[in-house]
Write an enzyme that holds these catalytic residues in place. Structure first.
Site, mmCIF file in Angstrom:
data_model
loop_
_atom_site.group_PDB
_atom_site.id
_atom_site.type_symbol
_atom_site.label_atom_id
_atom_site.label_comp_id
_atom_site.label_asym_id
_atom_site.label_seq_id
_atom_site.Cartn_x
_atom_site.Cartn_y
_atom_site.Cartn_z
ATOM 1 N N GLY A 48 -23.946 22.338 30.889
ATOM 2 C CA GLY A 48 -24.769 23.556 30.938
ATOM 3 C C GLY A 48 -25.123 24.179 29.601
ATOM 4 O O GLY A 48 -26.176 24.780 29.451
ATOM 5 N N GLU A 102 -20.357 28.424 25.868
ATOM 6 C CA GLU A 102 -20.447 28.263 27.322
ATOM 7 C C GLU A 102 -21.805 28.795 27.814
ATOM 8 O O GLU A 102 -22.347 29.746 27.238
ATOM 9 C CB GLU A 102 -19.275 29.029 27.963
ATOM 10 C CG GLU A 102 -19.238 29.095 29.465
ATOM 11 C CD GLU A 102 -19.006 27.759 30.152
ATOM 12 O OE1 GLU A 102 -19.735 26.802 29.832
ATOM 13 O OE2 GLU A 102 -18.146 27.686 31.043
ATOM 14 N N ASP A 103 -22.347 28.172 28.854
ATOM 15 C CA ASP A 103 -23.623 28.660 29.391
ATOM 16 C C ASP A 103 -23.458 29.975 30.138
ATOM 17 O O ASP A 103 -24.198 30.925 29.939
ATOM 18 C CB ASP A 103 -24.285 27.595 30.302
ATOM 19 C CG ASP A 103 -23.385 27.113 31.439
ATOM 20 O OD1 ASP A 103 -22.183 27.486 31.478
ATOM 21 O OD2 ASP A 103 -23.877 26.358 32.295
ATOM 22 N N ASP A 106 -18.633 32.996 35.044
ATOM 23 C CA ASP A 106 -18.826 33.484 36.420
ATOM 24 C C ASP A 106 -17.458 33.999 36.923
ATOM 25 O O ASP A 106 -17.111 35.156 36.701
ATOM 26 C CB ASP A 106 -19.364 32.306 37.239
ATOM 27 C CG ASP A 106 -19.671 32.636 38.685
ATOM 28 O OD1 ASP A 106 -19.996 33.799 38.973
ATOM 29 O OD2 ASP A 106 -19.596 31.736 39.537
ATOM 30 N N LYS A 134 -21.444 37.094 34.269
ATOM 31 C CA LYS A 134 -21.535 37.828 35.546
ATOM 32 C C LYS A 134 -20.266 38.667 35.685
ATOM 33 O O LYS A 134 -19.283 38.196 36.283
ATOM 34 C CB LYS A 134 -21.615 36.843 36.720
ATOM 35 C CG LYS A 134 -22.844 35.956 36.774
ATOM 36 C CD LYS A 134 -22.806 35.119 38.062
ATOM 37 C CE LYS A 134 -23.771 33.971 38.059
ATOM 38 N NZ LYS A 134 -23.563 33.023 39.171
ATOM 39 N N PHE A 155 -27.222 33.581 41.800
ATOM 40 C CA PHE A 155 -27.189 32.191 41.363
ATOM 41 C C PHE A 155 -28.460 31.879 40.590
ATOM 42 O O PHE A 155 -29.573 32.138 41.064
ATOM 43 C CB PHE A 155 -27.031 31.232 42.546
ATOM 44 C CG PHE A 155 -26.868 29.814 42.092
ATOM 45 C CD1 PHE A 155 -25.657 29.371 41.591
ATOM 46 C CD2 PHE A 155 -27.940 28.933 42.118
ATOM 47 C CE1 PHE A 155 -25.501 28.067 41.118
ATOM 48 C CE2 PHE A 155 -27.799 27.630 41.651
ATOM 49 C CZ PHE A 155 -26.574 27.201 41.151
ATOM 50 N N ASP A 162 -27.918 24.391 36.161
ATOM 51 C CA ASP A 162 -28.481 23.533 37.205
ATOM 52 C C ASP A 162 -28.116 23.975 38.618
ATOM 53 O O ASP A 162 -27.154 24.715 38.827
ATOM 54 C CB ASP A 162 -27.951 22.111 37.039
ATOM 55 C CG ASP A 162 -26.471 22.003 37.405
ATOM 56 O OD1 ASP A 162 -25.667 22.790 36.856
ATOM 57 O OD2 ASP A 162 -26.115 21.169 38.255
HETATM 58 P P1 IMP Z 1 -16.567 29.816 36.280
HETATM 59 O O1 IMP Z 1 -15.383 28.939 36.046
HETATM 60 O O2 IMP Z 1 -16.611 30.317 37.710
HETATM 61 O O3 IMP Z 1 -16.678 30.956 35.291
HETATM 62 O O4 IMP Z 1 -17.839 28.935 36.211
HETATM 63 C C1 IMP Z 1 -18.303 28.394 35.061
HETATM 64 C C2 IMP Z 1 -19.308 27.302 35.319
HETATM 65 O O5 IMP Z 1 -19.920 27.388 36.622
HETATM 66 C C3 IMP Z 1 -20.439 27.439 34.339
HETATM 67 O O6 IMP Z 1 -20.168 26.740 33.174
HETATM 68 C C4 IMP Z 1 -21.608 26.848 35.102
HETATM 69 O O7 IMP Z 1 -21.658 25.461 34.889
HETATM 70 C C5 IMP Z 1 -21.305 27.126 36.545
HETATM 71 N N1 IMP Z 1 -22.067 28.294 37.052
HETATM 72 C C6 IMP Z 1 -21.616 29.551 37.226
HETATM 73 N N2 IMP Z 1 -22.592 30.364 37.698
HETATM 74 C C7 IMP Z 1 -23.699 29.585 37.795
HETATM 75 C C8 IMP Z 1 -25.063 29.841 38.205
HETATM 76 O O8 IMP Z 1 -25.464 30.953 38.574
HETATM 77 N N3 IMP Z 1 -25.897 28.765 38.165
HETATM 78 C C9 IMP Z 1 -25.508 27.515 37.765
HETATM 79 N N4 IMP Z 1 -24.267 27.239 37.371
HETATM 80 C C10 IMP Z 1 -23.364 28.260 37.392
#
Ligand code: IMP
Length: 179
Positions: A48, A102-103, A106, A134, A155, A162
């Site tokens: 990402g 990091e992209d 979440d 977020k 999302f 992606d």
């Molecule tokens: P986390 O571990 O829940 O913070 O998620 C991190 C990863 O989930 C990110 O690096 C993204 O690859 C993916 N992700 C989280 N939210 C989104 C979204 O809205 N669209 C696409 N990918 C997401």
């Protein structure tokens, strides 16, 4: 384009490229000021962050090292909570200042897992530079050090992000359209 169709879902324009690039320029200047006298090791989190990484590094324009790692927690439009290491970070991080690129943060579980792993391997300081955040979705104790744009818990796709591998290459960011 105001709407795009990816597989079974429709997404609508949410954040334009100009706003994204502006936030990256501001972030790079902040990181550079904080890294005076330090040669940080940037770790780009694939896939990402690939687009964001190039833009951040160009704007940073200073002495650093860069490497890559890949972890996965997402499937479809929701986080799975279980982190898998797909491409490990091979560099020696002992005593280093590490900045994770990091992209999006979440739930925060991926970054928490990676930070703990790097600290266990001896990194002196581990920071997070995330293009998107977020805050309402966070489920753990984590505070990204550098945040491009904070968004509500929707999302999104585009600018590296992606939906089941679709939509990464759009320069603008789109959000899932409620149907
Ligand atoms: P986390 O571990 O829940 O913070 O998620 C991190 C990863 O989930 C990110 O690096 C993204 O690859 C993916 N992700 C989280 N939210 C989104 C979204 O809205 N669209 C696409 N990918 C997401």
């Amino acid at each position: 384009m105001t709407c795009i169709r990816l597989k079974d879902k429709t997404f609508e324009l949410f954040i334009r490229e100009e706003e994204i690039l502006q936030s990256i320029t501001t972030m790079a200047a902040r990181i550079k000021a904080d890294m005076e006298g330090i040669q940080p090791l940037f770790i780009s989190i694939l896939k990402g962050a690939y687009m964001f990484t190039g833009e951040l590094m160009r704007a940073y324009d200073g002495d650093c090292e860069i490497t890559f790692g890949r972890f996965s927690s997402y499937q479809g439009t929701s986080s799975q909570g279980v982190i898998k290491e797909l491409v490990p970070v091979l560099e020696d991080v002992t005593g280093r200042t590490v900045i994770l690129i990091e992209d999006i943060v979440d739930t925060g579980l991926t970054m928490k897992y990676v930070i703990e792993q790097l600290k266990r391997k001896g990194a002196a300081d581990v920071r997070i530079a995330t293009l998107l955040f977020k805050p309402d979705s966070l489920v753990c104790d984590l505070k990204p050090d550098y945040i491009g744009i904070s968004i509500p818990s929707v999302f999104i796709v585009g600018h590296g992000l992606d939906y089941d591998e679709a939509g990464r290459c759009y320069k603008d960011i789109y959000k899932l359209k409620e149907e």
